[in-house]
Design a protein around this motif. Structure first.
Motif, PDB file in Angstrom:
ATOM      1  N   GLN A  31     -14.503  -6.545   8.613  1.00 29.45           N
ATOM      2  CA  GLN A  31     -15.152  -5.818   9.690  1.00 29.45           C
ATOM      3  C   GLN A  31     -16.465  -6.500  10.089  1.00 29.45           C
ATOM      4  O   GLN A  31     -16.772  -6.677  11.277  1.00 29.45           O
ATOM      5  CB  GLN A  31     -15.406  -4.366   9.236  1.00 29.45           C
ATOM      6  CG  GLN A  31     -16.008  -3.483  10.306  1.00 29.45           C
ATOM      7  CD  GLN A  31     -15.043  -3.280  11.481  1.00 29.45           C
ATOM      8  OE1 GLN A  31     -13.836  -3.336  11.296  1.00 29.45           O
ATOM      9  NE2 GLN A  31     -15.585  -3.067  12.675  1.00 29.45           N
TER      10      GLN A  31
ATOM     11  N   LYS B 285      -9.482  -2.282  -6.324  1.00 30.17           N
ATOM     12  CA  LYS B 285      -9.724  -1.319  -5.253  1.00 30.17           C
ATOM     13  C   LYS B 285     -11.062  -1.614  -4.579  1.00 30.17           C
ATOM     14  O   LYS B 285     -11.175  -1.636  -3.346  1.00 30.17           O
ATOM     15  CB  LYS B 285      -9.707   0.095  -5.829  1.00 30.17           C
ATOM     16  CG  LYS B 285      -9.790   1.188  -4.788  1.00 30.17           C
ATOM     17  CD  LYS B 285      -9.660   2.551  -5.446  1.00 30.17           C
ATOM     18  CE  LYS B 285      -9.754   3.673  -4.402  1.00 30.17           C
ATOM     19  NZ  LYS B 285      -9.643   5.017  -5.036  1.00 30.17           N
ATOM     20  N   LYS B 286     -12.099  -1.843  -5.408  1.00 31.24           N
ATOM     21  CA  LYS B 286     -13.400  -2.181  -4.842  1.00 31.24           C
ATOM     22  C   LYS B 286     -13.339  -3.489  -4.065  1.00 31.24           C
ATOM     23  O   LYS B 286     -13.956  -3.619  -3.001  1.00 31.24           O
ATOM     24  CB  LYS B 286     -14.427  -2.290  -5.962  1.00 31.24           C
ATOM     25  CG  LYS B 286     -14.762  -0.943  -6.629  1.00 31.24           C
ATOM     26  CD  LYS B 286     -15.781  -1.132  -7.755  1.00 31.24           C
ATOM     27  CE  LYS B 286     -16.078   0.200  -8.452  1.00 31.24           C
ATOM     28  NZ  LYS B 286     -17.036   0.034  -9.583  1.00 31.24           N
TER      29      LYS B 286
ATOM     30  N   SER C 200       0.854  -1.188   0.000  1.00 26.69           N
ATOM     31  CA  SER C 200       0.000   0.000   0.000  1.00 26.69           C
ATOM     32  C   SER C 200       0.890   1.238   0.000  1.00 26.69           C
ATOM     33  O   SER C 200       2.127   1.155  -0.036  1.00 26.69           O
ATOM     34  CB  SER C 200      -0.926  -0.007   1.221  1.00 26.69           C
ATOM     35  OG  SER C 200      -0.168   0.067   2.420  1.00 26.69           O
TER      36      SER C 200
ATOM     37  N   LYS D  89     -10.720  -4.729  -2.549  1.00 24.09           N
ATOM     38  CA  LYS D  89     -10.027  -4.464  -1.290  1.00 24.09           C
ATOM     39  C   LYS D  89     -10.977  -3.840  -0.285  1.00 24.09           C
ATOM     40  O   LYS D  89     -11.012  -4.227   0.901  1.00 24.09           O
ATOM     41  CB  LYS D  89      -8.836  -3.538  -1.549  1.00 24.09           C
ATOM     42  CG  LYS D  89      -7.617  -4.226  -2.123  1.00 24.09           C
ATOM     43  CD  LYS D  89      -6.915  -5.030  -1.052  1.00 24.09           C
ATOM     44  CE  LYS D  89      -5.620  -5.618  -1.579  1.00 24.09           C
ATOM     45  NZ  LYS D  89      -4.939  -6.428  -0.554  1.00 24.09           N
ATOM     46  N   GLU D  90     -11.750  -2.841  -0.755  1.00 23.50           N
ATOM     47  CA  GLU D  90     -12.704  -2.207   0.155  1.00 23.50           C
ATOM     48  C   GLU D  90     -13.749  -3.217   0.639  1.00 23.50           C
ATOM     49  O   GLU D  90     -14.103  -3.258   1.821  1.00 23.50           O
ATOM     50  CB  GLU D  90     -13.372  -1.035  -0.563  1.00 23.50           C
ATOM     51  CG  GLU D  90     -12.409   0.115  -0.889  1.00 23.50           C
ATOM     52  CD  GLU D  90     -13.085   1.207  -1.713  1.00 23.50           C
ATOM     53  OE1 GLU D  90     -14.266   1.003  -2.066  1.00 23.50           O
ATOM     54  OE2 GLU D  90     -12.429   2.241  -2.001  1.00 23.50           O
ATOM     55  N   GLN D  91     -14.226  -4.036  -0.306  1.00 28.38           N
ATOM     56  CA  GLN D  91     -15.198  -5.058   0.079  1.00 28.38           C
ATOM     57  C   GLN D  91     -14.582  -6.057   1.062  1.00 28.38           C
ATOM     58  O   GLN D  91     -15.243  -6.501   2.002  1.00 28.38           O
ATOM     59  CB  GLN D  91     -15.697  -5.769  -1.170  1.00 28.38           C
ATOM     60  CG  GLN D  91     -16.836  -6.763  -0.908  1.00 28.38           C
ATOM     61  CD  GLN D  91     -17.308  -7.438  -2.180  1.00 28.38           C
ATOM     62  OE1 GLN D  91     -16.754  -7.178  -3.239  1.00 28.38           O
ATOM     63  NE2 GLN D  91     -18.336  -8.256  -2.073  1.00 28.38           N
ATOM     64  N   HIS D  92     -13.289  -6.407   0.795  1.00 28.45           N
ATOM     65  CA  HIS D  92     -12.589  -7.330   1.698  1.00 28.45           C
ATOM     66  C   HIS D  92     -12.484  -6.746   3.096  1.00 28.45           C
ATOM     67  O   HIS D  92     -12.746  -7.429   4.098  1.00 28.45           O
ATOM     68  CB  HIS D  92     -11.200  -7.622   1.124  1.00 28.45           C
ATOM     69  CG  HIS D  92     -10.388  -8.553   1.960  1.00 28.45           C
ATOM     70  ND1 HIS D  92     -10.716  -9.884   2.142  1.00 28.45           N
ATOM     71  CD2 HIS D  92      -9.258  -8.344   2.681  1.00 28.45           C
ATOM     72  CE1 HIS D  92      -9.841 -10.457   2.925  1.00 28.45           C
ATOM     73  NE2 HIS D  92      -8.946  -9.542   3.273  1.00 28.45           N
ATOM     74  N   LYS D  93     -12.116  -5.467   3.168  1.00 29.90           N
ATOM     75  CA  LYS D  93     -12.034  -4.826   4.479  1.00 29.90           C
ATOM     76  C   LYS D  93     -13.404  -4.794   5.160  1.00 29.90           C
ATOM     77  O   LYS D  93     -13.538  -5.050   6.356  1.00 29.90           O
ATOM     78  CB  LYS D  93     -11.484  -3.410   4.318  1.00 29.90           C
ATOM     79  CG  LYS D  93     -10.022  -3.364   3.898  1.00 29.90           C
ATOM     80  CD  LYS D  93      -9.537  -1.929   3.748  1.00 29.90           C
ATOM     81  CE  LYS D  93      -8.080  -1.876   3.312  1.00 29.90           C
ATOM     82  NZ  LYS D  93      -7.606  -0.494   3.114  1.00 29.90           N
ATOM     83  N   GLN D  94     -14.436  -4.473   4.355  1.00 24.18           N
ATOM     84  CA  GLN D  94     -15.789  -4.435   4.915  1.00 24.18           C
ATOM     85  C   GLN D  94     -16.210  -5.810   5.423  1.00 24.18           C
ATOM     86  O   GLN D  94     -16.811  -5.947   6.493  1.00 24.18           O
ATOM     87  CB  GLN D  94     -16.765  -3.919   3.853  1.00 24.18           C
ATOM     88  CG  GLN D  94     -18.194  -3.731   4.368  1.00 24.18           C
ATOM     89  CD  GLN D  94     -19.108  -3.170   3.296  1.00 24.18           C
ATOM     90  OE1 GLN D  94     -18.636  -2.894   2.182  1.00 24.18           O
ATOM     91  NE2 GLN D  94     -20.371  -3.011   3.617  1.00 24.18           N
TER      92      GLN D  94
END
Length: 1599
Positions: A1446, A1435-1436, A394, A1438-1443
């Motif tokens: 969580q 990118k999406k 990153s 990664k964001e979905q993975h983080k979400q």
């Protein structure tokens, strides 16, 4: 080390373990069969071993006075980075690694170390950490090694696992939950073991493979799956629960078309697929034991440039670690769903991210740890480093950090400072490192272009400051470096962070090969270097090292040692690897002529060529042993004779022949001399040697002889004294060092162990004696396999001992001393030299092929000689030039004189014979040169002729046409002349063509004549004639066979033609008559037409005059008169005409030239293509033989494979037939037993007796049964567990119980007895046939297995040959691709401009068609757009993975909350936690109810059977009572007989002694008979008791 006692607190397993075979699907039982009373107690969670009872400490012989704590481990400065996996992370600051026989736990911040020794002392094979970092496992090496589990951070031995392998553990791995541990061993067993490590129990075990196994790993998702990989294989294991228990089943991976590779790195994916690396850098995706795809980068570029050492699947990302120093992250979904697209099986993909650590980085292993909730990775670098990496990729990613640096590979040399606690080391990793072993830190490092091979610290007499170090390198260079404190330099006080600096003071190259030894003379005035190039170079030590000279020695130099100061003369002891020892005095500078060479030829030299005496020593020991045995035997014989005489017995002397002794072993001398490993001076001219190879096991005391005239190679010098060293036959001494303050000798062994021998006196006072080295102290320090000790040295105050080894480790020990020393030694860095800051940097020798000192001297000497010769030549040339000028001056003076005074030219010649002689010599030289060059001249002349014949004479004459007004020209092509054969054929064809042309012309003329004659004939007639002529002309000379019909048709056609011809002839005659009438009306010849006459007259008047201009009557008309203007006009017209013709000609020539240029281009391209085709043809012809050979081998192997498969099918059919026969025989056997039981009936009292007869083993008789009764007794054997039925003839009192099996007993049916005998013969026949069938089946099985093995070998050979053919096809294509292909281009086609200009080098350019170029440009745009799109998707994602992560955490918290609430509700309602699933299962348990029903049925059956047994017991008890009564009556009868016998004896007392003697024998016989009957009674009583016990026990068991 074998044979030496090592303190060990753990027990070895018994050697009774079964050997497990290596099959493709191995199944091994999970637990051994245990009796109910052997239930093992569980080990308590709080149980610990004591470290003092587990670790392997030092060992000392019984009589030695050396304390066991002679050396105390202090610090480890090395790192065995070349191990496959040698890195363990316990927390964010602590790393663990193997260092010889220790595991080092080092704090990265404080550099504090904690060490854990091995339990056996045989070395350590692997270390691995528990998933929760509370424990770590240490797998050891040695005989029956252990795995010791330690707790962390307390480092207490928690569990010891025994019996997992025979020699060494290679790798171990905990499962994800940490409850199981898998380990794999090395050769010879390669055992894979699954441990319940907390209970120290083996759950499963199996042989992993028949070759080296590198790793074993549990699956992260399915803990019942494991994977092992190693040399040329990968294997997939699973723990399966079967009917007989838990099994370990392994499936071997099949490479198929892919080349076989060693598998180092692999990982199992969540769906069960496995990804592994290869040696060539690609990744393999395995599914179902087969390779699904082979993954590579785009363009078939490998994933890594070299082997893939590790694969890691972490948080949905797949990482690959390569030896090329690159870590790449791959898209897991792309890898998991990859499918092959063609026959190659390759799938191209690009990594998502990658991290390159550097050029000289080679990664072996990475492991993950969290630092402040931030994931970090630690990596093991085989170049000698540990890295800390951030693989988040990153914007906030940290740069790679090298947290520790070490030497890479074996440590070649170590030396200590003469004043302080500094040491220097070097290795082949091209570095020299300085360590402070007082504070345990590295103070400096210096890199070079070549690896270091020798090192020594200059003594105080050479450098009083103690900062000078001499280092030898593998290219023959010696560098003098100095260590100093940079803070003491003027103006450099601000360098607070730098502890020490290293400066290159001087560099020189005395040798052409690796420097192996360096030595300073004790006085400090001479420095000696030794090398593998068999030379020793001497230098005088001044401000700089000045060369004195070198000597040559008989072998590569192993070690150099100057004589101690106690010797009268200073000499140098040179030890060579090939068994030579040389002694020379110290040369002095200036006494040897070094003007032309540094080679010292007159230096006094003494040689010692070691000649092996070990065989003689062994022979002497054998003779002494045999003599001792003889003496002991003689002593024992005399002692026995003495004892016999004391007892009063006579001993007859017998001359016993002594057994023949075995011949003594012959004297053995090794063909190659044993290498000298080390040595040291004992006295002037005397020295001790330690040798390897055959002559190891002793220290040899040698002496130089004074006879030095003999050739050193022919010498055979034997040592005059030897000291046997215990347990060193296979473990020789490599290094010897003496402690200066205390009389100790330290020895470094080949297996990495360290020995200390106490000496009665220091070495300089008295030499070693034979009995001085019996006692010693011993400790395993370095690795036992590759940790050979390379160096041992003591600190300047003998407080510390340093060792270095081939395993890359450097250890420091505190040396025991009776004096109390300060705890923290202070280190002083030497100060810099005065003026060091003003000196220029020394120019280093960077070229490994640079001249040595001697080569440079020889080069200079050669240049000097050449310079002198050139100067002498120039001087002679100047003299000749002066004489030539004087002669010219004389000639000029002679010319100035009057003619009558001038001298003729001949008169200047002093002697004509001189010129004649010169001419003759010149002619001779010319002839000599011609004679020398005659062969070459002839060769070149013939070559020229061949070239002219080939290239010039074969061309036609070339014609060139030039333009008139311009410089344009055009020439014909240089075509090959027509060959003679082709000319003859062409001439023949031309002549044939001329003949045909003449015939054709004549035919045409005849046709025209016919047409003129018959112009008015019908078209049909003309067409028929033409057809006939055409048919006649086109008639072929072929011979045809006419038929009758054809002939008739031809005749009919001819008749029709004749009729047509007659009609035509009549018509012609009619036409002639009409012409005749027409000619009759023709006018006369003198008839004139008036009109014609007038026209003729007009023509005569206007036709003009035809008189010649030269005629006299010629008259000019006005128009014919010639003038100047008319002539000028004519000239102008002619010039215009000529100009027009010339212009037209030039234009046509230019047009023709343009056409020829186009044709030249086409022909040149065709020629280039022809050249390329010819080159390809030559390459293909060269490779055709090998290709045919490979194809022939493949055909042969295919035929063999087909033959083998056909044989296998036939063997399988035969095996099936044999199995059917065996089943039939077994059925017959069962039917026989069934018929026997049916014949017995129920409650037959002779059932046991007849059953014994049926089961009795006798010889098979095909004839009548009654004949072989006697032979049956000869081969009789007992049935399993049956009592012996054979009785003696004396046992006549028990005939009702024991029967003779050859006679039918009373009460038994004779038919039943004979039927039993017959059934026995049938049984024996069936068993014999069954045995023969099984034997045949076994032989068929062996042959089938041999054929299967052969089929596998053929298949392997076929695969290998196919791969060779494919590789050969690729190589053929590669060779064809290597051929140069010329592509002509125009300037507008060149688009690779450099700064707007044409590039000079086109070798790096590519040729594309316009269509391909446009496609690539379009593809670039598409890829850019696709890349942007993929980045957005990534990118999406990664964001979905983080979400999702969580949400996962929130769901886990919610689940935990609900579980707590559920537990609270259960506690409130039930008072305890209840498993509702278990309650639900137990509420309606159908299998349990079924089992209860089955239990009730079994209980009823057992009750019925128990009742039957009780009835049988009652019957047997009645029989027993009856037998007891009979026996009692017999005893009473015996008692009565005894009384009667006593009365008879009393009556016979009055008889004579002679008569009484007659009855002594009868009495003794009666007594014996009585005793026999009593013993028989006791035996029967015991049997009855045993029978009762068995009956009662059987009844209990049934209940």
């Amino acid at each position: 080390m074998e044979g030496e006692p090592v303190e060990d607190a753990v027990e070895d397993l018994s050697s009774g373990e079964e050997n497990l075979d290596d099959e493709d699907n191995s199944q091994v039982s999970s637990e051994p069969q245990k009796r109910p009373e052997e239930v093992k107690k569980k080990i308590a969670e709080t149980f610990f071993y004591t470290y003092e009872d587990v670790y392997s400490g030092p060992y000392a012989t019984d009589d030695t006075e050396i304390p066991t704590d002679l050396l105390i481990f202090k610090h480890s400065f090395g790192y065995d980075c070349t191990r496959p996996v040698n890195l363990m992370i316990m927390d964010r600051d602590t790393v663990g690694y193997i260092a010889g026989n220790q595991v080092i736990l080092q704090n990265l911040r404080t550099k504090y170390q904690k060490h854990v020794r091995s339990s056996h002392g045989g070395g350590i094979g692997f270390i691995t950490a528990h998933p929760n970092k509370d424990y770590f496992a240490v797998g050891e090496k040695g005989k029956k090694p252990n795995i010791v589990i330690y707790t962390y951070p307390s480092v207490r031995p928690y569990r010891i696992l025994k019996g997992g392998t025979e020699v060494a553990y290679v790798f171990g791995d905990f499962n994800r939950t940490g409850t199981l541990l898998a380990s794999v061993g090395s050769s010879p067993d390669y055992m894979l073991t699954i441990w319940d490590w907390k209970q120290e129990e083996t759950l499963l075990r199996s042989k992993a493979f028949a070759q080296d196994v590198y790793k074993v790993m549990f699956s992260a998702e399915n803990e019942e799956h494991l994977t092992t990989g190693g040399s040329g294989h990968i294997r997939f294991w699973k723990m399966a629960l079967t009917l007989t228990g838990l099994k370990l089943q392994g499936a071997l991976g099949r490479f198929g078309k892919t080349a076989v590779s060693d598998i180092i790195g692999f990982v199992e994916l969540p769906d069960g697929k496995v990804v592994s690396g290869t040696e060539w850098g690609n990744l393999l995706l395995w599914e179902g034991g087969l390779i699904k795809v082979e993954l590579c980068q785009v363009g078939h570029k490998p994933c890594h440039e070299g082997p893939v050492s590790q694969l890691v699947f972490d948080e949905g990302d797949l990482y690959s670690v390569g030896k090329d120093g690159v870590i790449r992250m791959w898209n897991f979904e792309v890898v998991d769903t990859a499918d092959p697209v063609d026959d190659t099986g390759l799938v191209e993909m690009e990594p998502m991210n990658e991290l390159w650590l550097g050029k000289n980085v080679s990664l072996n292993f990475i492991t993950k740890i969290h630092d402040h909730e931030q994931p970090f990775w630690f990596a093991q670098d085989t170049s000698g480093a540990i890295w800390k990496l951030d693989l988040t990729f990153s914007n906030m990613t940290h740069d790679p950090e090298r947290v520790c640096t070490f030497h890479s590979g074996a440590i070649e040399a170590v030396s200590v400072s003469p004043f302080t606690y500094l040491m220097a080391t070097t290795a082949l990793d091209r570095s020299v490192r300085i360590y402070d072993f007082g504070s345990n830190s590295q103070v400096g490092v210096m890199k070079f272009k070549q690896g270091g091979t020798a090192l020594t610290w200059a003594p105080a007499v050479v450098n009083p400051e103690g900062g000078l170090i001499a280092v030898g390198f593998e290219d023959g260079v010696v560098r003098i470096i100095e260590v100093y404190d940079p803070k003491r330099l003027p103006g450099h006080a601000g360098r607070a962070n730098e502890i020490a600096e290293i400066n290159l003071k001087q560099v020189f190259k005395p040798h052409a090969a690796a420097v192996t030894a360096l030595a300073y003379k004790p006085k400090g005035d001479v420095f000696a270097t030794g090398s593998k190039d068999k030379t020793v170079f001497f230098f005088a030590i001044e401000d700089e090292y000045k060369p004195i000279g070198f000597i040559c020695v008989p072998g590569p130099v192993q070690a150099l040692q100057w004589s101690p100061p106690s010797h009268d003369k200073s000499t140098l002891l040179i030890l060579c690897e090939n068994g030579f020892a040389v002694q020379v005095p110290a040369p002095l500078r200036g006494k040897h002529d070094a003007a032309t060479t540094y080679h010292i030829k007159n230096l006094p030299t003494q040689y010692f060529h070691f000649y092996s005496i070990k065989s003689k020593l062994k022979l002497g020991e054998e003779i002494a042993r045999r003599e001792k045995e003889k003496q002991e035997k003689e002593k024992a014989r005399l002692e026995w004779i003495k004892q016999q005489k004391e007892l009063g017995l006579e001993v007859q002397e017998t001359n016993e022949e002594e057994p023949e002794e075995e011949p003594l072993p012959p004297i053995y001398i090794p063909e190659e001399p044993s290498p000298i490993l080390c040595g040291f001076y004992a006295a002037p001219g005397k020295f001790w040697l330690s040798l390897g190879g055959y002559d190891s096991g002793f220290l040899y005391h040698c002496e130089f002889s004074h006879d030095n005239k003999e050739d050193p190679e022919k010498r055979k010098d034997e040592p005059f004294e030897v000291i046997p060293m215990e347990n060193t036959d296979n473990n020789p001494i490599h290094q010897i060092s003496f402690c200066s303050h205390s009389p100790l000798m330290f020895c470094g062994m080949q297996d990495g162990s360290l020995r200390a021998y106490p000496l009665a006196y220091p070495l300089g006072e008295k030499g070693l004696s034979v009995g001085a080295l019996k006692d010693y102290w011993y400790l395993n320090v370095h690795d036992n396999d590759n940790g050979q000790i390379r160096g041992i040295c003591c600190s300047h105050d003998d407080r510390c001992l340093i060792t270095c080894g081939g395993d890359g480790n450097i250890f420091t020990f505190d040396l025991w001393s009776e004096e109390e020393l300060p705890k923290e030694p202070k280190v002083t860095i030497p100060p810099p030299r005065r003026g060091l800051e003003k000196e220029k940097a020394t120019e280093d020798i960077k070229d490994p092929d640079a001249y040595t000192i001697e080569e440079y001297k020889q080069k200079k000497e050669h240049e000097r000689k050449m310079k002198e010769a050139e100067e002498k030549k120039n001087k002679k040339r100047e003299e000749l030039s002066a004489l030539r000028q004087d002669f010219v001056y004389l000639l000029q003076k002679n010319q100035e004189l009057p003619m009558h005074m001038q001298l003729h030219r001949e008169e200047f010649e002093m002697d004509r014979r001189i010129f004649e002689e010169l001419d003759r010599q010149t002619l001779q030289r010319i002839q000599l040169v011609q004679k020398q060059l005659a062969w070459e001249h002839e060769k070149q002349f013939i070559g020229l002729q061949k070239l002219q014949t080939q290239f010039r004479d074969s061309l036609e004459f070339t014609l060139t046409v030039h333009a008139i007004q311009t410089n344009h020209q055009i020439s014909t092509y240089s075509l090959l002349t027509v060959s003679e054969k082709y000319g003859q054929d062409k001439k023949h064809e031309d002549s044939k063509w001329a003949v045909h042309k003449e015939k054709w012309t004549a035919l045409k003329e005849a046709e025209q004549a016919e047409e003129e004659i018959h112009r008015e004939t019908s078209p049909v007639h003309r067409g028929s004639v033409v057809f006939e002529n055409e048919a006649e002309r086109l008639k072929t000379p072929e011979v045809r066979k006419p038929t009758t019909r054809y002939i008739e048709s031809r005749r009919q056609k001819i008749r029709s033609l004749v009729e047509k011809y007659d009609a035509l002839k009549a018509k012609i005659m009619k036409r002639r008559a009409e012409w005749h009438e027409l000619y009759k009306s023709k006018p006369r010849d003198n008839y004139e037409n008036s009109k014609d006459a007038e026209e003729i007259k007009a023509a005569r008047e206007n036709i003009g005059c035809y008189r010649l201009k030269s005629a006299t009557n010629y008259t000019l008309t006005e128009n014919e008169r010639i003038s100047t203007e008319k002539k000028m006009m004519q000239l102008a017209i002619l010039e215009d005409l000529i100009n027009t013709l010339v212009i037209n000609f030039d234009a046509e020539l230019r047009l023709l030239r343009h056409k020829k240029l186009k044709m030249d281009v086409q022909m040149k391209s065709a020629d280039l293509r022809c050249i390329t085709c010819c080159e390809e043809l030559l390459v293909l012809k060269k490779l055709e033989v090998h290709e045919d050979l490979l194809e022939e081998q493949i055909c042969t192997l295919i035929n063999e494979q087909e033959d083998t498969h056909s044989k296998l099918k036939s063997y399988l059919a035969q095996l099936e037939d044999r199995k059917c026969e065996i089943v039939m025989l077994e059925e017959r056997k069962k039917a026989l037993y069934a018929s026997f039981e049916a014949s017995l009936g129920e409650n037959n009292e002779f059932a046991d007796f007849l059953t014994d007869i049926l089961k009795k083993e006798v010889e098979y008789m095909e004839k009548e049964v009654g004949r072989g009764a006697g032979e049956e007794n000869e081969n009789e054997e007992e049935d399993d567990g049956k009592p012996d039925l054979k009785t003696d003839e004396e046992n006549c009192g028990s005939k009702s119980i024991v029967f003779d099996d050859s006679v039918c007993p009373e009460g038994c049916s004779e038919d039943l007895f004979l039927n039993t005998i017959q059934l026995r013969q049938q049984r024996i026949g069936i068993e014999k046939a069954l045995e023969e069938e099984k034997k045949v089946a076994g032989d068929l099985k062996k042959e089938y297995n041999a054929l299967v093995k052969k089929a596998k070998e053929i298949e392997t050979s076929l695969d290998t040959t196919n791969r060779e053919l494919e590789a050969f096809q690729w190589e053929k294509l590669h060779r064809l691709n290597e051929l140069d292909v010329v592509v002509p281009l125009r300037l507008h086609q060149v688009q690779c401009l450099v700064d707007g200009e044409m590039p000079r080098d086109f070798s790096q350019t590519l040729v594309f068609t316009n269509q391909s170029l446009q496609y690539l440009q379009k593809r670039i745009v598409d890829l850019r757009n696709e890349k942007i799109m993929q980045r957005e998707i990534h990118k999406k994602a990664k964001e979905q993975h983080k979400q999702l992560l969580q949400e996962k955490k929130e769901m886990e918290m919610e689940i935990q909350r609900l579980e707590e609430r559920c537990n609270n509700l259960m506690m409130e309602k039930f008072g305890r936690l209840v498993d509702f699933e278990a309650v639900q299962v137990h509420s309606v348990n159908i299998p349990m109810e079924q089992m209860k029903v089955r239990i009730m049925e079994k209980e009823y059956e057992h009750f019925v059977e128990l009742k039957e047994w009780e009835e049988r017991i009652v019957v047997l008890q009645h029989q027993l009572t009856k037998l007891t009564r009979e026996n009692t009556s017999k005893l009473h009868q015996l008692n009565r007989f005894c009384h009667e016998k006593h009365q008879l004896e009393t009556e016979l007392e009055s008889l004579t002694t002679a008569q009484g003697g007659e009855f002594e024998g009868t009495l003794s016989a009666d007594l014996k008979e009585t005793a026999r009957l009593e013993s028989r009674l006791m035996h029967m009583t015991s049997e009855v008791a045993l029978l009762r016990e068995e009956i009662s026990q059987g009844g209990v068991d049934e209940m």
